[in-house]
Design an enzyme around this catalytic site. Structure first.
Site, PDB file in Angstrom:
ATOM      1  N   PHE A 140      46.312  34.030  43.068  1.00 49.37           N
ATOM      2  CA  PHE A 140      47.140  33.857  41.797  1.00 49.37           C
ATOM      3  C   PHE A 140      48.093  34.924  41.758  1.00 49.37           C
ATOM      4  CE2 PHE A 140      48.310  33.622  37.474  1.00 49.37           C
ATOM      5  CZ  PHE A 140      48.728  32.371  37.357  1.00 49.37           C
ATOM      6  N   ASP A 225      47.888  43.250  43.928  1.00 42.07           N
ATOM      7  CA  ASP A 225      48.211  42.612  42.752  1.00 42.07           C
ATOM      8  C   ASP A 225      46.992  42.924  41.939  1.00 42.07           C
ATOM      9  OD1 ASP A 225      48.186  41.090  40.380  1.00 42.07           O
ATOM     10  OD2 ASP A 225      48.906  39.144  41.336  1.00 42.07           O
ATOM     11  N   LYS A 254      48.391  42.520  32.272  1.00 42.80           N
ATOM     12  CA  LYS A 254      47.241  42.337  31.308  1.00 42.80           C
ATOM     13  C   LYS A 254      46.700  43.452  30.498  1.00 42.80           C
ATOM     14  CE  LYS A 254      45.857  37.755  33.188  1.00 42.80           C
ATOM     15  NZ  LYS A 254      46.176  37.319  34.554  1.00 42.80           N
TER      16      LYS A 254
END
Ligand SMILES: *Cc1c(COP(=O)(O)O)cnc(C)c1O
Length: 413
Positions: A140, A225, A254
């Site tokens: 993702f 990532d 995040k």
């Protein structure tokens, strides 16, 4: 005097695009790892806003820095430099492999920048044709058209075609597939050191080492990532440190702002130069408010007691999940790293992750899912140990109740 009526959950259905399906309660305030809803019901937060509130809610040092910066300067745009962004960039380069930093506002945007930089670097140095991005199945990377195309989950791409080309996928953790996929046409291989949305699955060290080796061999860039795994969540500032494999580009978001939207793409000097004045841009990227908060987050997370605390809390979580498993035989496997943990449900609970999440909420604990059969935990890195115990007791009660309901339903059928 009439008090204005507080917004209700039903207003979501009335006024908001039905793109989400939020739970029945509306939290209104939080402190540490506890949150209260409109009716003053209290919840323990094991979700952390999906691995975002890295220092819990309303951390006094973050509130202070936000207030201070809020009274000084909110925004300039990248037409001018600002102190908080420069301070944060210096911290990030001093603490990581990176020489240079580019700010963005979300994980998808940081990845978008990373993928564009990889394409641009290859075009710059090697000319046209070396443009393929290799990514992993069930990965993702965000929800923009480019990032859903690179991401390895069909469902996020469906109906948005045609998607950008020059992207291929390999099974996660398959060295032989990687060997076959990376070649002279490859500009970059991108991987999450710990797949988050895909089910909380850590990469094998051999896989990441192989990736580094193949990228070097074929002049491709290695992109990590770390949008979910970064900022202390793994027990290291970034998970690449645990693996001892260094990428050329790393995306972080995040947890970086502890709840304030901010993201960054970190990279080496070698590749940074392919973004020249005007090649890429963002109105808000490097916003002083966001960077002031993130700078404080990084300062706090890198305190040795905080990183050490992550490992200690991780052990406590795992032990509690093991106890739950002894009682209910519900998990097939508990995996992950630090405070990014996933508990894979047994086959007989396949597809029931959301039911357990919902039951958790009713029992006063917020947990996450990753897909349909994995419970995911991404709490504050400084969650008090007593809150872990209390939250796990509530989660166990939720499980007991859910299983009893399932058994009753099965009996009735
Ligand atoms: C959440 C996530 C993203 C996307 O971040 P947004 O801020 O939602 O755009 C990208 N990559 C990974 C690994 C993520 O977990």
């Amino acid at each position: 005097m009439n008090k204005p009526v507080a917004p209700q959950r039903s207003d979501f259905d009335a006024y908001m695009v039905p793109n989400y399906s939020p739970g029945s309660i509306i939290p209104v305030r939080g402190e540490g790892s506890r949150v209260w809803d409109q009716a003053d019901r209290e919840f323990i937060d094991f979700a952390g806003g999906i691995a975002v509130t890295s220092l819990g809610h309303a951390h006094p040092e973050l509130v202070a820095v936000l207030k201070e910066q809020g009274g000084k300067l909110w925004h300039l745009s990248n037409v001018l430099a600002n102190e908080p962004a420069l301070r944060l960039a210096k911290q990030l380069t001093e603490l990581t492999f990176a020489d240079k930093v580019l700010f963005a506002n979300s994980g998808a945007e940081a990845n978008e920048a990373a993928f564009k930089l990889a394409r641009r670097y290859a075009w710059d140095i090697f000319g046209e044709g070396k443009h393929e991005i290799v990514a992993c199945d069930s990965s993702f990377h965000g929800r923009t058209l480019f990032t859903v195309s690179v991401g390895g989950q069909m469902k996020y791409r469906e109906g948005f075609e045609p998607v950008p080309g020059g992207i291929s996928h390999v099974p996660f953790n398959s060295c032989s597939a990687l060997e076959a996929a990376i070649g002279p046409q490859t500009c970059a291989f991108v991987v999450e050191p710990i797949q988050g949305e895909g089910g909380v699955t850590p990469a094998c060290a051999t896989f990441l080492r192989k990736a580094r080796e193949l990228c070097d061999k074929h002049d491709a860039l290695l992109i990590f990532d770390e949008v979910q795994s970064g900022v202390g969540r793994s027990g290291f500032l970034y998970a690449y440190e645990h693996y001892g494999v260094t990428p050329d580009i790393l995306s972080t978001a995040k947890g970086l702002g502890g709840g304030f939207p901010v993201a960054a793409m970190l990279c080496t000097d070698k590749v940074a130069g392919s973004f020249k004045v005007g090649t890429h841009g963002s109105t808000y990227g490097g916003n002083p408010l966001a960077c002031a908060v993130a700078s404080k987050v990084i300062e706090i997370v890198t305190r040795p007691e905080v990183l050490k605390g992550v490992t200690k809390r991780s052990d406590q979580f795992r032990a509690a999940l093991e106890d739950i498993n002894k009682r209910f035989d519900i998990f097939k496997e508990v995996r992950g790293m630090g405070l990014l943990l996933g508990a894979q449900l047994q086959d007989r609970f396949e597809g029931k992750a959301r039911d357990f999440m919902q039951a958790g909420l009713e029992a006063g604990v917020m947990v996450l899912v990753a897909g349909t059969s994995v419970m995911r935990f991404a709490p504050s890195l400084i969650i008090p140990e007593a809150d872990i115990d209390e939250g796990m007791a509530r989660f166990a009660a939720a499980i007991e109740k859910t299983i009893a309901t399932m058994d009753a339903d099965a009996g009735a059928a």
